[in-house]
Design a protein around this motif. Structure first.
Motif, PDB file in Angstrom:
ATOM      1  N   SER A 143      18.589  -4.639  23.853  1.00 65.27           N
ATOM      2  CA  SER A 143      19.460  -3.803  24.675  1.00 65.27           C
ATOM      3  C   SER A 143      19.839  -4.571  25.934  1.00 65.27           C
ATOM      4  O   SER A 143      19.109  -5.460  26.377  1.00 65.27           O
ATOM      5  N   THR A 144      20.981  -4.221  26.498  1.00 63.08           N
ATOM      6  CA  THR A 144      21.427  -4.821  27.751  1.00 63.08           C
ATOM      7  C   THR A 144      22.097  -3.764  28.603  1.00 63.08           C
ATOM      8  O   THR A 144      22.730  -2.840  28.081  1.00 63.08           O
ATOM      9  N   ARG A 145      21.954  -3.886  29.935  1.00 62.33           N
ATOM     10  CA  ARG A 145      22.543  -2.930  30.860  1.00 62.33           C
ATOM     11  C   ARG A 145      23.781  -3.523  31.515  1.00 62.33           C
ATOM     12  O   ARG A 145      23.789  -4.693  31.888  1.00 62.33           O
ATOM     13  N   SER A 147      27.256  -2.357  34.306  1.00 66.02           N
ATOM     14  CA  SER A 147      27.720  -1.362  35.261  1.00 66.02           C
ATOM     15  C   SER A 147      28.839  -0.523  34.661  1.00 66.02           C
ATOM     16  O   SER A 147      29.415  -0.859  33.619  1.00 66.02           O
ATOM     17  N   LYS A 157      27.935 -11.099  28.804  1.00 62.61           N
ATOM     18  CA  LYS A 157      26.545 -11.096  29.221  1.00 62.61           C
ATOM     19  C   LYS A 157      25.777 -12.144  28.413  1.00 62.61           C
ATOM     20  O   LYS A 157      25.930 -12.237  27.189  1.00 62.61           O
ATOM     21  N   ASN A 247      28.235   4.252  26.845  1.00 63.30           N
ATOM     22  CA  ASN A 247      26.775   4.215  26.788  1.00 63.30           C
ATOM     23  C   ASN A 247      26.302   4.488  25.363  1.00 63.30           C
ATOM     24  O   ASN A 247      26.728   5.443  24.731  1.00 63.30           O
ATOM     25  N   GLN A 275      23.640  -0.180  27.393  1.00 62.25           N
ATOM     26  CA  GLN A 275      23.316   0.918  28.294  1.00 62.25           C
ATOM     27  C   GLN A 275      24.224   0.809  29.520  1.00 62.25           C
ATOM     28  O   GLN A 275      24.199  -0.198  30.224  1.00 62.25           O
ATOM     29  N   VAL A 276      25.044   1.829  29.763  1.00 64.05           N
ATOM     30  CA  VAL A 276      25.967   1.834  30.893  1.00 64.05           C
ATOM     31  C   VAL A 276      25.330   2.590  32.055  1.00 64.05           C
ATOM     32  O   VAL A 276      24.965   3.758  31.918  1.00 64.05           O
ATOM     33  N   MET A 277      25.216   1.930  33.199  1.00 64.01           N
ATOM     34  CA  MET A 277      24.613   2.558  34.375  1.00 64.01           C
ATOM     35  C   MET A 277      25.596   3.538  35.003  1.00 64.01           C
ATOM     36  O   MET A 277      26.812   3.312  35.004  1.00 64.01           O
TER      37      MET A 277
END
Length: 416
Positions: A143-145, A147, A157, A247, A275-277
């Motif tokens: 997984s990666t986060r 913005s 990324k 997300n 994963q979208v913050m």
């Protein structure tokens, strides 16, 4: 070899009242003693076949009952060690020898229920029983986060993760440099074992070589990977995250997962879970973006404009006279692309919710101006000093109620 006519009880050295576990234990002892790969006596091969035939009869309830009743078993039922199974019941005969202790000689059997030969391997061990060599590697999940704005606009990324790689020391072969593999003695290099059970021919992956068809001596196994041809390594990959991802979106990077069991097999894929913050200003629902803005009371009454932030920068929003609390304004094509990655495609809208502030305290001159502007008498809309004090304690959450009171007052016509 002809089917043995000897008494199976005598061959295994058990009585007719022996239990199944006693029969199995006796078979293990006899098989270990007479297997041709460990016993070089000229009669060992025939003796071993007789033992197999005896066990095949006594380990099968129907055959055992038939033998006890009639003193023989119909040859059409087949025997694990019969001619169709090859010498000693193995597809590849005995030419390949015992690859690791006793494991190689007992791999040619299986099917239905428990497998005594697998148990024999566990009991007497003697080396490795290769696992199935898969044609393709397994997928790796990470997984990666990112913005909120990166999700809207797209980004790249670089991620680090663990995966299985082919061993550099042996180039994925599992064998030391200079050493060679040979055909597995259990399956004769076919990777498959064939056996007979209840008159049916059945095949399965070789339990010794795992279906690879090859054998490697322990001294020739590559030490860094312990003969597996693969090691765990830390890898990096640059991920192209397209504009419009939401997300929970899963992105696939082909062939960046675990290496296959075979050197020429296809690697697995890398599955990236995005994963979208959350953002402090914007809120997203599908392709639409939502935001709130606050305007003063006089702008709501008289009209005007306000600067609104969008994902593309600030824009001016016109406020018409008489704008109501929580009224929504739509900014077309200021949302998120509806098809991820197509930045020139159709976009959603941005929805602006209008919040209105009502002053808690006004000067006497402002009060007089309000009355004169709307033709109100001196006592119309007035509050006592006590009420005025309480209104000064009102929170911003009461703005709508206060505004409704003012609006009601402002809309009074001159009926009075």
């Amino acid at each position: 070899m002809q089917l043995s006519k000897k008494d199976p009880y005598d061959l295994l050295g058990v009585s007719k009242s022996a239990s199944a576990s006693e029969i199995k234990k006796a078979y293990y002892q006899q098989a270990k003693q007479w297997h041709p790969d460990t016993n070089k006596e000229p009669t060992a091969k025939d003796k071993f076949q007789e033992i197999q035939q005896a066990y095949d009869i006594l380990s099968d309830e129907n055959k055992k009952a038939a033998y006890d009743a009639h003193g023989h078993v119909d040859p059409s039922e087949g025997f694990a060690g019969g001619p169709s199974a090859g010498a000693g019941g193995f597809p590849g005969g005995f030419e390949g020898g015992f690859p690791h202790g006793f494991s190689g000689g007992f791999g040619g059997f299986g099917g239905g229920g428990s497998n005594p030969f697998e148990e024999l391997f566990r009991n007497f061990g003697g080396g490795q029983a290769g696992e199935t060599m898969s044609q393709s590697g397994r997928n790796v999940n990470i997984s990666t986060r990112i913005s909120f704005m990166e999700a809207v606009k797209g980004t790249e990324k670089t991620v680090s993760y663990q995966s299985v790689e082919h061993c550099d020391a042996c180039s994925g072969s599992g064998v030391k440099k200079g050493a060679k593999k040979s055909n597995c003695g259990t399956c004769g290099g076919t990777g498959q074992q064939t056996f007979i059970r209840g008159g049916f021919h059945m095949s399965t992956s070789c339990s010794t070589c795992g279906g690879s068809g090859v054998y490697v001596a322990r001294k020739d196994i590559c030490k860094p990977c312990d003969g597996q041809g693969r090691v765990v390594a830390v890898k990096q990959a640059t991920i192209n995250i397209p504009a419009g991802v939401d997300n929970g979106t899963q992105l696939l990077v082909a062939q960046k997962g675990d290496a296959a069991g075979r050197p020429n097999g296809r690697p697995g894929d890398l599955l990236v879970h995005v994963q979208v913050m959350p953002d402090k200003n914007f809120h997203r629902e599908g392709s639409e973006i939502f935001i709130s803005t606050t305007i003063p009371l006089h702008t709501a009454i008289l009209g005007g404009s306000v600067i609104i932030p969008t994902v593309d920068g600030n824009v001016e929003l016109k406020i018409p006279p008489g704008t109501q609390p929580d009224e929504r304004k739509r900014l077309p094509k200021r949302g998120v692309v509806k098809v991820p990655g197509k930045t020139d495609g159709d976009r959603g809208d941005q929805i602006v919710t209008i919040k209105i502030t009502v002053p808690k305290n006004i000067t006497e001159s402002q009060r007089t101006a309000f009355r004169e502007a709307f033709g109100l008498a001196d006592n119309e809309g007035a509050t006592t000093s006590e009420n005025q004090s309480e209104s000064g304690k009102s929170s911003s959450g009461e703005s709508k109620t206060i505004f409704e009171t003012i609006k009601k007052t402002l809309h009074m016509d001159k009926k009075k």
